[in-house]
Design an enzyme around this catalytic site. Structure first.
Site, PDB file in Angstrom:
ATOM      1  N   THR A  27       1.040  -1.280   0.118  1.00 20.02           N
ATOM      2  CA  THR A  27       0.251   0.237  -0.387  1.00 20.02           C
ATOM      3  C   THR A  27       0.982   1.263   0.045  1.00 20.02           C
ATOM      4  O   THR A  27       1.994   1.076   0.733  1.00 20.02           O
ATOM      5  CB  THR A  27      -1.190   0.089   1.521  1.00 20.02           C
ATOM      6  OG1 THR A  27       0.064  -0.168   2.068  1.00 20.02           O
ATOM      7  CG2 THR A  27      -1.562  -1.375   1.306  1.00 20.02           C
ATOM      8  N   GLU A  52      -5.762  -3.636  -1.161  1.00 21.75           N
ATOM      9  CA  GLU A  52      -6.463  -4.167  -0.702  1.00 21.75           C
ATOM     10  C   GLU A  52      -7.399  -5.017  -0.843  1.00 21.75           C
ATOM     11  O   GLU A  52      -8.050  -6.229  -0.915  1.00 21.75           O
ATOM     12  CB  GLU A  52      -6.699  -4.211   0.353  1.00 21.75           C
ATOM     13  CG  GLU A  52      -5.869  -3.206   1.632  1.00 21.75           C
ATOM     14  CD  GLU A  52      -5.660  -1.929   1.551  1.00 21.75           C
ATOM     15  OE1 GLU A  52      -6.067  -1.298   0.708  1.00 21.75           O
ATOM     16  OE2 GLU A  52      -5.142  -1.111   2.422  1.00 21.75           O
ATOM     17  N   LYS A  57     -14.171  18.798  10.428  1.00 16.51           N
ATOM     18  CA  LYS A  57     -14.947  18.087  10.929  1.00 16.51           C
ATOM     19  C   LYS A  57     -15.046  19.944  11.712  1.00 16.51           C
ATOM     20  O   LYS A  57     -14.427  20.489  12.436  1.00 16.51           O
ATOM     21  CB  LYS A  57     -14.828  17.728  11.924  1.00 16.51           C
ATOM     22  CG  LYS A  57     -14.291  16.245  11.987  1.00 16.51           C
ATOM     23  CD  LYS A  57     -14.265  15.400  12.794  1.00 16.51           C
ATOM     24  CE  LYS A  57     -14.078  14.196  12.580  1.00 16.51           C
ATOM     25  NZ  LYS A  57     -11.559  13.816  12.385  1.00 16.51           N
ATOM     26  N   TRP A 117     -19.843  17.385   9.747  1.00 18.38           N
ATOM     27  CA  TRP A 117     -19.120  17.374   8.724  1.00 18.38           C
ATOM     28  C   TRP A 117     -18.718  17.771   8.169  1.00 18.38           C
ATOM     29  O   TRP A 117     -20.035  17.205   7.056  1.00 18.38           O
ATOM     30  CB  TRP A 117     -18.872  15.684   8.546  1.00 18.38           C
ATOM     31  CG  TRP A 117     -18.682  13.983   9.313  1.00 18.38           C
ATOM     32  CD1 TRP A 117     -18.147  14.679  11.117  1.00 18.38           C
ATOM     33  CD2 TRP A 117     -17.645  13.076   9.294  1.00 18.38           C
ATOM     34  NE1 TRP A 117     -17.722  13.788  11.893  1.00 18.38           N
ATOM     35  CE2 TRP A 117     -17.171  12.543  10.905  1.00 18.38           C
ATOM     36  CE3 TRP A 117     -18.092  11.959   8.485  1.00 18.38           C
ATOM     37  CZ2 TRP A 117     -16.829  11.682  11.230  1.00 18.38           C
ATOM     38  CZ3 TRP A 117     -17.350  11.185   8.828  1.00 18.38           C
ATOM     39  CH2 TRP A 117     -17.685  10.633  10.400  1.00 18.38           C
TER      40      TRP A 117
HETATM   41  P1  AMP Z   1      -4.702   2.928  -3.139  1.00 20.97           P
HETATM   42  O1  AMP Z   1      -4.890   1.141  -1.994  1.00 20.97           O
HETATM   43  O2  AMP Z   1      -3.686   3.262  -2.914  1.00 20.97           O
HETATM   44  O3  AMP Z   1      -5.190   2.326  -4.509  1.00 20.97           O
HETATM   45  O4  AMP Z   1      -6.350   3.854  -2.858  1.00 20.97           O
HETATM   46  C1  AMP Z   1      -6.964   3.389  -2.256  1.00 20.97           C
HETATM   47  C2  AMP Z   1      -8.113   4.657  -1.962  1.00 20.97           C
HETATM   48  O5  AMP Z   1      -8.441   5.278  -3.236  1.00 20.97           O
HETATM   49  C3  AMP Z   1      -9.468   4.287  -1.873  1.00 20.97           C
HETATM   50  O6  AMP Z   1      -9.428   3.917   0.036  1.00 20.97           O
HETATM   51  C4  AMP Z   1      -9.794   5.836  -1.430  1.00 20.97           C
HETATM   52  O7  AMP Z   1      -9.731   6.274   0.037  1.00 20.97           O
HETATM   53  C5  AMP Z   1      -9.319   6.288  -3.030  1.00 20.97           C
HETATM   54  N1  AMP Z   1     -10.100   6.333  -4.468  1.00 20.97           N
HETATM   55  C6  AMP Z   1      -9.783   5.329  -4.696  1.00 20.97           C
HETATM   56  N2  AMP Z   1     -10.348   5.052  -5.955  1.00 20.97           N
HETATM   57  C7  AMP Z   1     -11.677   6.391  -5.843  1.00 20.97           C
HETATM   58  C8  AMP Z   1     -12.857   7.238  -6.090  1.00 20.97           C
HETATM   59  N3  AMP Z   1     -13.196   6.849  -7.072  1.00 20.97           N
HETATM   60  N4  AMP Z   1     -13.224   8.648  -5.567  1.00 20.97           N
HETATM   61  C9  AMP Z   1     -12.562   8.741  -4.286  1.00 20.97           C
HETATM   62  N5  AMP Z   1     -11.573   8.070  -3.983  1.00 20.97           N
HETATM   63  C10 AMP Z   1     -11.200   7.044  -4.303  1.00 20.97           C
END
Ligand code: AMP
Length: 542
Positions: free
Chosen positions: A186, A331, A439, A444
């Protein structure tokens, strides 16, 4: 009583052999780091993947040993996906945009035995090889002639010589489908990065799910441009679903600027592409400047961070391309939801459709989701209630590699760290990352909502909304804006743009202009950095 169906484990080697047999002439086109365009077929890719498998056997690598990659999207990387996993090892894709020390940390944590890299990343390898205590063989993804003799890197071989010495015949081993196939860390915005370890089973089920019509609807009639990198969550699984469907696969290498992406799309008659919003911003800016249109593009999957509604509209109205807004995470292999309209929404007016398309979409079968309040109680799917988003399914992690982070599931559900609502039709809307929520006076404010509105302002190229400490309200929103080249808007004009679009108390207190917003290794805005930068910012009236 058991069913009387053949008991065949789901293995990644089957995907490439299926493609080689049923789509032998299906094309894989790569823009190489060497600069030229490389073309071959699934048949060729399968043969070279078998050579990779033989080369790994010759090195004496054991079952589940890790083979790392530091590479762009290209055919050699594709072969490693199949040769490594297919032969029972684990392909560990490392994000080359991380700092060299982080790359070394990850390689050591994963105990990588082999590390394969594009020549672009030779400087990284030179900086880290002596720190990577488990890597015994370094493979440069190039011809022997392209390999400089004086790198100082021990046991360095050129990929073409390495696999060129091997046979293209190989008996793929058959083993438990739950065996590890791929590893991806990650982004690690907090603490050390943690590894998501995908299995053969999870990868293949994810590929099935991804190809569904209500996901990205992939088929042998598509030419797919995978802009999303193969070093981040396996390019959203496209290398697997491509082999499953036999679509044409176009891999853009290192050239992700608007001009290069556009030219590749046109030359290869691309119908579907996938990537993060920032890439499309570059493409749309270039097309607008040059007055260009698409000749073959039909749809584009946008995810990784929220796709601004203004972008969805521009793609559709100016270029005839449907945006499939998608949400997921490392994940989750990564696909969770994709936004496709339902039958009852097709007859709705355009504006109502846009309102739906701005959401992150519906769960793909295989993923279940729910939103809960602070006590863990499930919240209604009314499109209004927002809460912590939890997911479960066969392609969602059960824990991290080597048990890092301890027990991560809550009653079998994985807490995503996102805050969301779900409407009665099952459409998910992400309002924030929980750590990015603002917040204000106990209420929120969704930073994504505020950014989406700001991005629709004609002078705004990029916008981030962050919380700034406030003596009365705890936190208040500050809007950080990058203006479009030559645009002249003032803070007051931009704040005026919010009038009537959100409640008054949700309108940011102030606007600051910056030249650029810091982006992380996966193209997401780094709001944590911005929060640090503007922690002392005095809001008007505070
Ligand atoms: P990663 O594991 O680096 O791909 O990041 C995942 C995170 O990216 C998710 O938990 C979201 O917070 C954000 N994310 C992914 N796709 C979107 C989307 N279409 N809109 C908003 N946030 C997103």
């Amino acid at each position: 009583m058991l069913g009387l169906m053949q008991d065949q484990p789901l293995l990644i080697s089957q995907l490439i052999e299926f493609a080689a047999r049923h789509h032998p002439d299906g094309a894989i086109v790569s823009r190489r780091v060497e600069g030229d365009i490389h073309r071959y077929t699934y048949r060729d890719a399968a043969a070279r993947s078998r050579r990779v498998a033989n080369a790994l056997d010759r090195l004496g690598l054991g079952f589940s040993d890790r083979v790392a990659t530091l590479a762009w999207n290209g055919y050699r990387h594709f072969e490693l996906y199949y040769g490594v996993s297919g032969s029972g090892r684990v392909v560990h894709t490392i994000n080359p945009r991380l700092a060299p020390d982080q790359v070394a940390w990850i390689a050591n944590h994963a105990e990588d035995k082999v590390l394969c890299f594009d020549m672009t990343f030779l400087p990284i390898v030179k900086a880290i090889w002596s720190k990577c205590t488990t890597v015994a063989t370094w493979v440069a993804l190039c011809d022997p002639a392209a390999l400089p003799g004086d790198t100082g890197i021990p046991n360095l071989v050129a990929y073409e010589a390495w696999i060129g010495a091997e046979s293209d015949r190989y008996e793929w081993p058959v083993f438990d489908e739950r065996s590890a196939a791929a590893l991806c860390y990650t982004s690690g915005t907090t603490g050390n990065p943690k590894g998501a370890l995908y299995s053969h089973r999870s990868t293949i089920l994810h590929a099935y799910g991804e190809a569904l019509p209500d996901a990205i609807s992939l088929s042998a009639r598509d030419s797919v441009l995978a802009v999303v990198p193969m070093f981040h969550v396996n390019a959203w699984g496209l290398p697997y679903s491509a082999a499953m469907t036999g679509c044409k696969l176009v891999l853009p290498g290192a050239s992700l600027d608007g001009k290069s992406v556009y030219e590749l799309m046109e030359a290869e008659k691309v119908t579907l592409s996938a990537g993060v919003p920032t890439v499309w911003l570059g493409l749309l800016t270039y097309m607008k400047q040059q007055g260009l249109t698409f000749s073959s593009m039909q749809r584009t999957v946008i995810g990784g961070s929220a796709c601004p509604p203004a972008m969805i509209r521009t793609f559709r109205e100016d270029y005839g391309v449907t945006v499939l807004h998608a949400w997921g995470m490392t994940e989750m292999s990564p696909l969770g939801t994709v936004c496709n309209l339902k039958l009852n929404q097709l007859a709705a007016d355009r504006e109502s459709q846009y309102a739906v398309m701005a959401k992150q979409g519906r769960a793909v079968y295989g993923v279940d989701m729910k939103i809960v309040d602070g006590n863990g109680e499930e919240l209604p799917w009314d499109g209004e209630s927002t809460g912590d988003l939890l997911v479960k399914g066969p392609w969602v992690v059960s824990g991290y590699f080597k048990g890092e982070g301890g027990q991560v599931l809550r009653d079998g559900w994985f807490p995503t760290g996102d805050v969301a609502s779900i409407d009665p039709d099952g459409f998910l809307q992400i309002t924030d990352r929980s750590k990015d929520v603002i917040k204000s006076g106990g209420e929120w404010i969704s930073s994504i909502d505020i950014e989406n509105i700001a991005m629709a302002h004609p002078a705004v190229a990029m916008a981030a909304c962050i919380a700034v400490p406030h003596p009365k309200w705890d936190e208040r929103p500050l809007l950080v804006v990058v203006r479009k080249p030559g645009a002249e808007a003032t803070p007051a004009e931009i704040l005026g743009f919010f009038e009537g679009k959100v409640a008054k108390w949700q309108v940011p207190d102030d606007v600051v202009f910056v030249d650029s917003i810091p982006l992380g290794a996966t193209g997401k805005m780094q709001k944590m950095k911005l929060r640090e930068q503007f922690r002392e910012h005095r809001l008007p009236g505070a």
